[in-house]
Design an enzyme around this catalytic site. Structure first.
Site, PDB file in Angstrom:
ATOM      1  N   LYS A   2       0.843  -1.208   0.000  1.00 40.29           N
ATOM      2  CA  LYS A   2       0.000   0.000   0.000  1.00 40.29           C
ATOM      3  C   LYS A   2       0.876   1.255   0.000  1.00 40.29           C
ATOM      4  CE  LYS A   2      -2.002   2.587   3.194  1.00 40.29           C
ATOM      5  NZ  LYS A   2      -1.944   3.895   2.530  1.00 40.29           N
TER       6      LYS A   2
ATOM      7  N   GLY B  98       6.802   4.799   8.486  1.00 40.10           N
ATOM      8  CA  GLY B  98       5.895   5.931   8.682  1.00 40.10           C
ATOM      9  C   GLY B  98       6.081   6.524  10.053  1.00 40.10           C
TER      10      GLY B  98
ATOM     11  N   THR C  37       5.915   7.295  14.068  1.00 43.49           N
ATOM     12  CA  THR C  37       6.059   6.472  15.278  1.00 43.49           C
ATOM     13  C   THR C  37       4.682   6.178  15.872  1.00 43.49           C
ATOM     14  OG1 THR C  37       8.288   7.268  15.673  1.00 43.49           O
ATOM     15  CG2 THR C  37       7.103   6.457  17.589  1.00 43.49           C
ATOM     16  N   GLU C  38       3.783   7.153  15.741  1.00 40.52           N
ATOM     17  CA  GLU C  38       2.435   6.977  16.286  1.00 40.52           C
ATOM     18  C   GLU C  38       1.726   5.777  15.635  1.00 40.52           C
ATOM     19  OE1 GLU C  38       0.151  10.312  15.193  1.00 40.52           O
ATOM     20  OE2 GLU C  38      -1.678   9.555  16.150  1.00 40.52           O
TER      21      GLU C  38
ATOM     22  N   GLY D  11       3.242   3.409  13.974  1.00 40.76           N
ATOM     23  CA  GLY D  11       4.063   2.239  14.296  1.00 40.76           C
ATOM     24  C   GLY D  11       3.611   1.597  15.601  1.00 40.76           C
TER      25      GLY D  11
ATOM     26  N   GLU E  26       9.983   1.005  10.561  1.00 40.65           N
ATOM     27  CA  GLU E  26      10.984   2.056  10.311  1.00 40.65           C
ATOM     28  C   GLU E  26      10.259   3.364  10.551  1.00 40.65           C
ATOM     29  OE1 GLU E  26      12.684   4.852   9.148  1.00 40.65           O
ATOM     30  OE2 GLU E  26      12.673   4.251   7.038  1.00 40.65           O
TER      31      GLU E  26
ATOM     32  N   CYS F 247      13.036  10.787   7.147  1.00 37.66           N
ATOM     33  CA  CYS F 247      13.005  10.252   8.513  1.00 37.66           C
ATOM     34  C   CYS F 247      14.365  10.402   9.198  1.00 37.66           C
ATOM     35  CB  CYS F 247      12.540   8.807   8.512  1.00 37.66           C
ATOM     36  SG  CYS F 247      13.403   7.794   7.330  1.00 37.66           S
TER      37      CYS F 247
ATOM     38  N   GLU G 187       9.713  15.473  16.032  1.00 34.50           N
ATOM     39  CA  GLU G 187      10.079  15.327  14.619  1.00 34.50           C
ATOM     40  C   GLU G 187       9.250  16.324  13.810  1.00 34.50           C
ATOM     41  OE1 GLU G 187       8.799  11.769  12.397  1.00 34.50           O
ATOM     42  OE2 GLU G 187      10.755  11.779  11.454  1.00 34.50           O
TER      43      GLU G 187
HETATM   44  P1  NAI Z   1       1.490   7.964   8.748  1.00 39.36           P
HETATM   45  O1  NAI Z   1       2.357   7.155   9.619  1.00 39.36           O
HETATM   46  O2  NAI Z   1       0.110   8.258   9.198  1.00 39.36           O
HETATM   47  O3  NAI Z   1       1.322   7.236   7.323  1.00 39.36           O
HETATM   48  C1  NAI Z   1       2.251   6.318   6.772  1.00 39.36           C
HETATM   49  C2  NAI Z   1       1.481   5.209   6.063  1.00 39.36           C
HETATM   50  O4  NAI Z   1       0.710   4.463   6.996  1.00 39.36           O
HETATM   51  C3  NAI Z   1       0.494   5.686   5.016  1.00 39.36           C
HETATM   52  O5  NAI Z   1       0.505   4.788   3.933  1.00 39.36           O
HETATM   53  C4  NAI Z   1      -0.840   5.619   5.748  1.00 39.36           C
HETATM   54  O6  NAI Z   1      -1.945   5.458   4.883  1.00 39.36           O
HETATM   55  C5  NAI Z   1      -0.661   4.388   6.599  1.00 39.36           C
HETATM   56  N1  NAI Z   1      -1.482   4.342   7.810  1.00 39.36           N
HETATM   57  C6  NAI Z   1      -2.023   5.371   8.506  1.00 39.36           C
HETATM   58  N2  NAI Z   1      -2.696   4.909   9.578  1.00 39.36           N
HETATM   59  C7  NAI Z   1      -2.556   3.558   9.564  1.00 39.36           C
HETATM   60  C8  NAI Z   1      -3.012   2.515  10.425  1.00 39.36           C
HETATM   61  N3  NAI Z   1      -3.726   2.767  11.515  1.00 39.36           N
HETATM   62  N4  NAI Z   1      -2.679   1.254  10.130  1.00 39.36           N
HETATM   63  C9  NAI Z   1      -1.919   0.982   9.043  1.00 39.36           C
HETATM   64  N5  NAI Z   1      -1.488   1.916   8.188  1.00 39.36           N
HETATM   65  C10 NAI Z   1      -1.788   3.196   8.447  1.00 39.36           C
HETATM   66  O7  NAI Z   1       2.228   9.288   8.392  1.00 39.36           O
HETATM   67  P2  NAI Z   1       1.571  10.611   7.818  1.00 39.36           P
HETATM   68  O8  NAI Z   1       0.240  10.902   8.396  1.00 39.36           O
HETATM   69  O9  NAI Z   1       1.596  10.494   6.374  1.00 39.36           O
HETATM   70  O10 NAI Z   1       2.586  11.706   8.349  1.00 39.36           O
HETATM   71  C11 NAI Z   1       2.456  12.246   9.671  1.00 39.36           C
HETATM   72  C12 NAI Z   1       3.793  12.467  10.316  1.00 39.36           C
HETATM   73  O11 NAI Z   1       4.459  11.230  10.463  1.00 39.36           O
HETATM   74  C13 NAI Z   1       4.769  13.310   9.534  1.00 39.36           C
HETATM   75  O12 NAI Z   1       4.607  14.648   9.743  1.00 39.36           O
HETATM   76  C14 NAI Z   1       6.082  12.827  10.061  1.00 39.36           C
HETATM   77  O13 NAI Z   1       6.404  13.464  11.249  1.00 39.36           O
HETATM   78  C15 NAI Z   1       5.833  11.382  10.306  1.00 39.36           C
HETATM   79  N6  NAI Z   1       6.286  10.536   9.189  1.00 39.36           N
HETATM   80  C16 NAI Z   1       7.448   9.891   9.309  1.00 39.36           C
HETATM   81  C17 NAI Z   1       7.908   9.132   8.263  1.00 39.36           C
HETATM   82  C18 NAI Z   1       9.179   8.408   8.355  1.00 39.36           C
HETATM   83  O14 NAI Z   1       9.680   7.929   7.349  1.00 39.36           O
HETATM   84  N7  NAI Z   1       9.752   8.263   9.505  1.00 39.36           N
HETATM   85  C19 NAI Z   1       7.206   9.024   7.009  1.00 39.36           C
HETATM   86  C20 NAI Z   1       5.952   9.717   6.999  1.00 39.36           C
HETATM   87  C21 NAI Z   1       5.542  10.445   8.056  1.00 39.36           C
END
Ligand code: NAI
Length: 782
Positions: free
Chosen positions: A181, A233, A235-236, A238, A255, A289, A386
């Site tokens: 996804k 994605g 940490t929340e 995760g 990650e 990240c 972050e």
């Molecule tokens: P996110 O963690 O919500 O989204 C990442 C992925 O997870 C997306 O494909 C999303 O559709 C999916 N997702 C969301 N909720 C889920 C759930 N409950 N179960 C399974 N999959 C789920 O990140 P988002 O909202 O795009 O970004 C928010 C913040 O997160 C950013 O501002 C940043 O601080 C952080 N982030 C960190 C990343 C990293 O590589 N460490 C990458 C993206 C965001």
């Protein structure tokens, strides 16, 4: 002189979108299917819609998982060479269509064409080439492993295609099939990749791509047909995934976020360090990240360095990402801009100084200028949260010790940069930083041959390198593990014939910091022998005892720094002292468990100590040679403080089989011995006292396995918890509770392990749990 316009052509990309009538379905079982709902994917640089993308339903996820399940045996049967050919074709096609991919990525994400063209695409292709190699070598290099099965993979929007490559390439190489996804903001390059899969001859069902928001991610994570979840994605999310998969037996790699330090020592090449910083925090608009978002600069050069930095910031070009000379493109979505703005304004309100070069932001789209914040305290929100944007927070330090302290002053541990012309200083600092990647005199370098992943709340598991392949495989010995305990439950065993030398009542204490200590609660529990008669009391350990043990373990940090030769010597010494008292231990085992041949367990325990003493100085890391002038050294570092709940089966051998590898690699341990047969562990105190093991390296707390496991799993200063006492629910609870601080777990579920079998109770798979890999990048040359 100003730059003239030099836009990359979007003609082919627009034609590709038109060819699909700007509406994309789901890619399942090698066919496209329309979902009932769609949503818009927009260009962040101008806010205009690029296409409608499908929102997959739970039923669509079901179909994708079923297709992947059906396809998996055939994908394995294709063999390593067969898979290598398909993956090689994918790599070639990525290169062939690199420009189209790069433009699509820039349009969909807002990142500059310079980066998609020169970083995202070459690295994605390299990932498929490198992993085609692992598929080819699988039978040689991973003979004792099999593919996990069907893998659910969820990625964010910051490197849409590169994250896809990081996820899909190792999974396919190992023989898994995938349900993938992309992030809802950036689905297009994954959909183009689906077309490439068709051209490359990827068999139907091997790669399935379902688009949509977090609900689709949730459906994948919770699907019973998924054997492993790989997530990148926040940490929340995760944490949510760790809780959702607890007790399911699904393999998991996470990650997550970071707040990585960028350390500049006074002897650094300051101009090079400024360029490194540009790559570190302004690469991809800081939406990285592992972005070096915390600048730690030595006080003696602080002003000079910051002046150079501000001058460089003034020259960064922000603008349309499709322009070839632009450095900083658009943020992925207005929602991110608002978030970043909020964090920066909060810092301003707290009295921080904000520096932003004067630059004209385009009228439409979502933009944020490069930003430098000074005057923040180390605990300020801006220094700890972050930001995920082009915002750098600068702080100063005086000594290397203070630099390390500040660098580690974060819940995260993804990456770090160290800038110094003294290799001695840089290589002294690198191992002290709690992060999965350390770049020396360079920044944001990635390669398929080098593992990437975090310490602490930045997640666990590695992507890339040999270590990354293990995330997508299961040891064959795991399949051999029986679903029921290997010994009969206590009470049913036959009584021992002789009472042995332990007929005298005595109460065993705890073992904390190298000293025997009474249980804090002053309660004891009676232990009965195989014949039902009372044979002794042990302390009823509680929360406070665990806290004391954790404190003692942290104080014993010298154990992690002891040489591997020294650690091996201590384990040999324990074995020697156990051998001297072998008869006593055998008698104790017989009295407790009714074992007919207890000498066998004692001898096996001595051999296991020798086994891990042998490994202590042989579990070496690797020296990778990525395509750069330099080396990347992959070091196996200890995890830290590990809580271990030991099994009831083979109570001495089980205890030694878990504690010895942890100690061998420099971890400090809080062991909870077998709940039913703890006396064999408490008898070890004298053995440990006479074996030169430093106080606090191994602490032993007796009592209820459930209660002590919960306390260990909830303790924020425990880095990992292992539980192998056969309690399925207890193991699930450990995984659930570990989500809070994202500690590593290794649980046996409801399965027993034959502790005599070195394949099940030993080997690199166990050592991998006792270590985490740090990749230190060391470029060289003048
Ligand atoms: P996110 O963690 O919500 O989204 C990442 C992925 O997870 C997306 O494909 C999303 O559709 C999916 N997702 C969301 N909720 C889920 C759930 N409950 N179960 C399974 N999959 C789920 O990140 P988002 O909202 O795009 O970004 C928010 C913040 O997160 C950013 O501002 C940043 O601080 C952080 N982030 C960190 C990343 C990293 O590589 N460490 C990458 C993206 C965001």
């Amino acid at each position: 002189m100003d730059y003239g316009p030099a836009p990359e052509s979007t003609k082919e990309a627009q034609a590709w979108l038109d060819q699909h009538e700007r509406r994309f379905g789901l890619f399942i079982d090698n066919a496209w299917s329309d979902a009932a709902d769609t949503f818009a994917s927009t260009n962040p640089a101008d806010g205009k819609e690029l296409a409608q993308v499908s929102q997959a339903s739970a039923a669509d996820v079901d179909r994708a998982v079923e297709a992947a399940r059906r396809a998996q045996p055939g994908w394995v049967a294709l063999g390593g060479h067969g898979r290598a050919r398909v993956m090689y074709a994918l790599a070639r096609l990525l290169q062939k269509h690199a420009r189209l991919f790069a433009v699509i990525e820039t349009l969909d994400n807002g990142k500059t064409i310079r980066e998609t063209r020169d970083a995202d695409l070459p690295l994605a292709a390299r990932h498929f080439y490198h992993h085609a190699g692992w598929a080819q070598l699988q039978s040689e290099e991973f003979a004792d492993y099999r593919a996990v099965g069907v893998v659910g993979q969820i990625v964010p929007w910051n490197f849409p295609l590169l994250m896809l490559a990081w996820k899909i390439a190792p999974a396919l190489a190992a023989g898994n099939t995938v349900v993938f996804k992309p992030a809802e903001f950036t689905s297009l390059s994954a959909l183009l990749f689906a077309e490439i899969c068709q051209q490359a001859g990827v068999p139907a069902g091997v790669v399935n791509i379902v688009t949509g928001d977090g609900r689709v991610g949730e459906a994948i994570v919770n699907h019973a047909g998924i054997d492993k979840v790989a997530f990148t994605g926040s940490t929340e999310v995760g944490r949510i995934i760790r809780k959702a998969t607890a007790g399911s037996g699904k393999k998991l790699s996470l990650e997550l976020g970071g707040k990585s330090p960028f350390i500049v020592f006074e002897d650094a090449d300051l101009d090079a360090a400024v360029e490194g910083l540009v790559d570190s925090i302004w690469f991809n608009q800081g939406q990285v990240c592992c972005a070096g978002s915390r600048l730690l600069v030595q006080e003696s050069i602080e002003e000079r360095f910051l002046a150079k930095l501000r001058a460089r910031m003034d020259n960064l070009r922000l603008g349309s990402p499709i322009e070839k000379s632009v450095d900083i493109g658009a943020l992925v979505d207005p929602v991110q801009r608002q978030r970043i703005e909020g964090l920066v304004e909060a810092a301003r309100a707290e009295g921080c100084t904000i520096y932003q070069p004067v630059c004209e932001l385009p009228a439409t789209g979502s933009w944020f200028p490069p930003t430098l914040i000074t005057g923040a305290s180390t605990s300020a929100g801006i220094a700890q949260t972050e930001i995920f944007g082009p915002v750098l927070v600068a702080m100063s330090f005086r000594t290397p010790v203070e630099a390390v302290q500040l660098a580690n002053n974060t819940v995260y541990g993804l990456a770090a940069c160290v800038w110094s012309e003294s290799i001695s200083l840089a290589l002294d600092v690198a191992p002290q930083i709690k992060a999965g990647v350390v770049w020396i005199n360079t920044a944001n370098q990635f390669d398929a041959a080098c593992g990437f992943g975090g310490y602490r709340e930045s997640g666990f598991g590695r992507e890339g390198g040999k270590e990354g392949m293990f995330e997508y495989m299961t040891a064959l010995s795991e399949d051999a593990r029986p679903a029921v305990p290997l010994v009969e439950a206590k009470g049913k065993a036959k009584p021992a014939e002789a009472p042995g030398p332990f007929a005298i009542d005595r109460t065993a204490k705890m073992y904390i910091g190298g000293k025997q200590a009474r249980p804090d609660g002053a309660y004891t529990r009676a232990i009965t022998g195989a014949n039902g008669a009372f044979i002794g009391d042990v302390g009823e350990g509680g929360r406070k005892d665990i806290r004391n043990a954790v404190e003692a373990a942290h104080k014993a940090s010298g154990w992690a720094k002891a040489t591997s030769h020294n650690r091996a010597q201590v384990l040999y010494y324990i074995a020697e002292n156990l051998a001297i008292r072998a008869d006593e231990f055998a008698a104790r085992l017989a009295a407790m468990t009714g074992a007919k041949n207890p000498e066998k367990e004692v001898q096996a325990s001595i051999e296991r100590l020798f086994y891990y003493a042998a490994w202590a100085d042989k579990y070496d890391g690797l020296a990778h040679q990525p395509p750069m002038h330099g080396i990347t050294v992959a070091l196996n570092e200890p995890v830290g403080v590990i809580g271990i709940i030991c099994p009831n089966e083979s109570p001495l051998l089980g205890f030694i089989s878990l504690v010895a590898p942890a100690l061998a690699l420099g971890n400090r341990v809080i062991a909870v011995p077998s709940e039913a047969y703890p006396l064999v562990a408490t008898d070890l105190y004298q053995v440990l006292d006479t074996s030169d093991l430093p106080g606090g390296a191994l602490n032993i707390i007796t009592g209820s396995a459930d209660e002590l496991a919960k306390t260990l799993a909830s303790h924020s200063d425990v880095d990992a918890v292992w539980r192998h006492d056969g309690s399925a629910e207890g193991c699930a609870e450990v995984e659930r509770l570990s989500a809070e601080s994202l500690k590593r777990t290794w649980v046996g579920g409801g399965k027993g392990r034959d502790w005599y079998d070195t394949k099940q109770a030993g080997g690199r798979a166990v050592l991998a749990h006792a270590s985490q890999v740090k990749n230190v990048w060391i470029p060289y040359g003048v």
